[in-house]
Design a protein around this motif. Sequence first.
Motif, PDB file in Angstrom:
ATOM      1  N   GLU A 255       0.865  -1.792   0.054  1.00 46.54           N
ATOM      2  CA  GLU A 255       0.119  -0.213  -0.050  1.00 46.54           C
ATOM      3  C   GLU A 255       0.494   1.436   0.207  1.00 46.54           C
ATOM      4  O   GLU A 255       0.362   2.159  -0.666  1.00 46.54           O
ATOM      5  CB  GLU A 255      -0.913  -0.008   1.179  1.00 46.54           C
ATOM      6  CG  GLU A 255      -2.168   1.366   1.402  1.00 46.54           C
ATOM      7  CD  GLU A 255      -2.793   1.096   2.926  1.00 46.54           C
ATOM      8  OE1 GLU A 255      -3.419   2.341   2.823  1.00 46.54           O
ATOM      9  OE2 GLU A 255      -2.695  -0.473   3.083  1.00 46.54           O
ATOM     10  N   ILE A 256       2.421   1.009   0.486  1.00 48.55           N
ATOM     11  CA  ILE A 256       2.739   1.993   0.427  1.00 48.55           C
ATOM     12  C   ILE A 256       3.359   2.641  -0.561  1.00 48.55           C
ATOM     13  O   ILE A 256       3.718   4.122  -0.540  1.00 48.55           O
ATOM     14  CB  ILE A 256       3.981   2.301   1.764  1.00 48.55           C
ATOM     15  CG1 ILE A 256       3.310   1.777   3.219  1.00 48.55           C
ATOM     16  CG2 ILE A 256       4.661   3.339   1.827  1.00 48.55           C
ATOM     17  CD1 ILE A 256       4.290   1.379   4.621  1.00 48.55           C
ATOM     18  N   THR A 257       3.773   1.609  -1.359  1.00 53.80           N
ATOM     19  CA  THR A 257       3.870   1.440  -2.527  1.00 53.80           C
ATOM     20  C   THR A 257       3.429   2.220  -3.799  1.00 53.80           C
ATOM     21  O   THR A 257       3.523   3.093  -4.455  1.00 53.80           O
ATOM     22  CB  THR A 257       4.944   0.183  -3.412  1.00 53.80           C
ATOM     23  OG1 THR A 257       5.413  -0.267  -2.441  1.00 53.80           O
ATOM     24  CG2 THR A 257       5.594   0.452  -4.299  1.00 53.80           C
ATOM     25  N   TYR A 258       2.287   1.648  -3.981  1.00 58.05           N
ATOM     26  CA  TYR A 258       0.843   2.565  -4.504  1.00 58.05           C
ATOM     27  C   TYR A 258       0.676   3.969  -3.911  1.00 58.05           C
ATOM     28  O   TYR A 258       0.790   4.601  -4.986  1.00 58.05           O
ATOM     29  CB  TYR A 258      -0.292   1.524  -4.409  1.00 58.05           C
ATOM     30  CG  TYR A 258      -0.100   0.307  -5.400  1.00 58.05           C
ATOM     31  CD1 TYR A 258       0.650   0.324  -6.290  1.00 58.05           C
ATOM     32  CD2 TYR A 258       0.397  -0.953  -4.632  1.00 58.05           C
ATOM     33  CE1 TYR A 258       0.115  -0.443  -7.699  1.00 58.05           C
ATOM     34  CE2 TYR A 258       0.044  -2.615  -5.650  1.00 58.05           C
ATOM     35  CZ  TYR A 258       0.842  -2.145  -6.243  1.00 58.05           C
ATOM     36  OH  TYR A 258       1.055  -2.808  -7.397  1.00 58.05           O
ATOM     37  N   THR A 259       0.448   4.068  -3.081  1.00 59.96           N
ATOM     38  CA  THR A 259       0.287   5.480  -2.198  1.00 59.96           C
ATOM     39  C   THR A 259       0.712   6.442  -3.212  1.00 59.96           C
ATOM     40  O   THR A 259       1.361   7.378  -3.043  1.00 59.96           O
ATOM     41  CB  THR A 259       0.373   5.363  -1.301  1.00 59.96           C
ATOM     42  OG1 THR A 259      -0.877   4.524  -0.841  1.00 59.96           O
ATOM     43  CG2 THR A 259       0.017   7.270  -0.419  1.00 59.96           C
ATOM     44  N   SER A 260       2.601   6.369  -3.702  1.00 66.50           N
ATOM     45  CA  SER A 260       3.701   7.000  -3.272  1.00 66.50           C
ATOM     46  C   SER A 260       3.340   7.400  -4.818  1.00 66.50           C
ATOM     47  O   SER A 260       3.882   8.900  -5.629  1.00 66.50           O
ATOM     48  CB  SER A 260       5.291   6.577  -3.176  1.00 66.50           C
ATOM     49  OG  SER A 260       5.298   6.499  -1.483  1.00 66.50           O
ATOM     50  N   VAL A 261       3.421   6.396  -5.583  1.00 64.04           N
ATOM     51  CA  VAL A 261       2.840   6.311  -7.091  1.00 64.04           C
ATOM     52  C   VAL A 261       2.375   6.711  -8.012  1.00 64.04           C
ATOM     53  O   VAL A 261       2.323   7.847  -8.974  1.00 64.04           O
ATOM     54  CB  VAL A 261       3.070   4.766  -7.535  1.00 64.04           C
ATOM     55  CG1 VAL A 261       3.381   4.692  -9.404  1.00 64.04           C
ATOM     56  CG2 VAL A 261       5.120   4.332  -7.423  1.00 64.04           C
ATOM     57  N   ILE A 262       1.038   6.619  -6.371  1.00 63.52           N
ATOM     58  CA  ILE A 262       0.296   7.641  -6.782  1.00 63.52           C
ATOM     59  C   ILE A 262      -0.368   8.802  -6.782  1.00 63.52           C
ATOM     60  O   ILE A 262      -0.229  10.168  -7.805  1.00 63.52           O
ATOM     61  CB  ILE A 262      -1.079   7.194  -6.502  1.00 63.52           C
ATOM     62  CG1 ILE A 262      -1.268   5.762  -7.002  1.00 63.52           C
ATOM     63  CG2 ILE A 262      -2.321   8.060  -6.755  1.00 63.52           C
ATOM     64  CD1 ILE A 262      -2.746   5.067  -6.208  1.00 63.52           C
ATOM     65  N   HIS A 263       0.642   9.426  -5.719  1.00 59.46           N
ATOM     66  CA  HIS A 263       0.699  10.841  -5.490  1.00 59.46           C
ATOM     67  C   HIS A 263       1.996  11.380  -6.788  1.00 59.46           C
ATOM     68  O   HIS A 263       1.508  12.458  -6.520  1.00 59.46           O
ATOM     69  CB  HIS A 263       1.503  10.681  -4.024  1.00 59.46           C
ATOM     70  CG  HIS A 263       2.003  12.187  -3.806  1.00 59.46           C
ATOM     71  ND1 HIS A 263       0.786  13.076  -3.729  1.00 59.46           N
ATOM     72  CD2 HIS A 263       3.084  12.267  -3.047  1.00 59.46           C
ATOM     73  CE1 HIS A 263       1.407  14.256  -2.986  1.00 59.46           C
ATOM     74  NE2 HIS A 263       2.956  13.467  -3.023  1.00 59.46           N
TER      75      HIS A 263
END
Length: 199
Positions: free
Chosen positions: A177-185
């Motif tokens: 979730e941390i990975t995707y949150t950063s990429v989406i941001h």
Amino acid sequence: VCRRPPPSDTLHGVCSVAQIIPRRLPPSARSHASSQREALQRQYNAKIKVAHWTEALRLLDEMRRKGFPPNIFNYNCAINRCAKGGKWQCALDLLEETQRCGLVPDAITYNSVINACAKGEEWQRALNLLEEMRSRGLVPNEITYNSVINACAKGDEWQRALNLLEEMRSRGLVPNEITYTSVIHACAKGGESQRAREL
């Protein structure tokens, strides 16, 4: 900027643990000295883990003055405290210091320094550290990639963040979730809303 004197300025140039244990001592005395040193290093580790970053640096210097140079675990804890304090330059300085002292940085060392750079929005330094880590034969893990991706997101480098996500997958690592949150941001900041939705 983190102003720290080189370790060679303290303890009369002694960085290496081996240098402070006279080789002329009998094996039993050397073993006792080594055990005493390791016990003290563990005690300091417990203090550094919870210290403010300025206190963590002071404790490292205190160890040297007492004749017990810090080991890599002591440095890792101090680097982590610098990262939490947002002091990326101090974290980098400590990484360089470990190498001057003949210590071998491990994955935890690099992860902590990369995390510090991410918090300081130093995405290029974070990428450089990722490459340096690989060049030393260390294998980046999910924590490493999450920190570098976070650094790229903060630096508006959405394409690099996406590339790192793909690289992560190609190496058999599972984004969380941390990975995707950063990429989406990163994509959202870069005006790539469609890519963000596709993730």
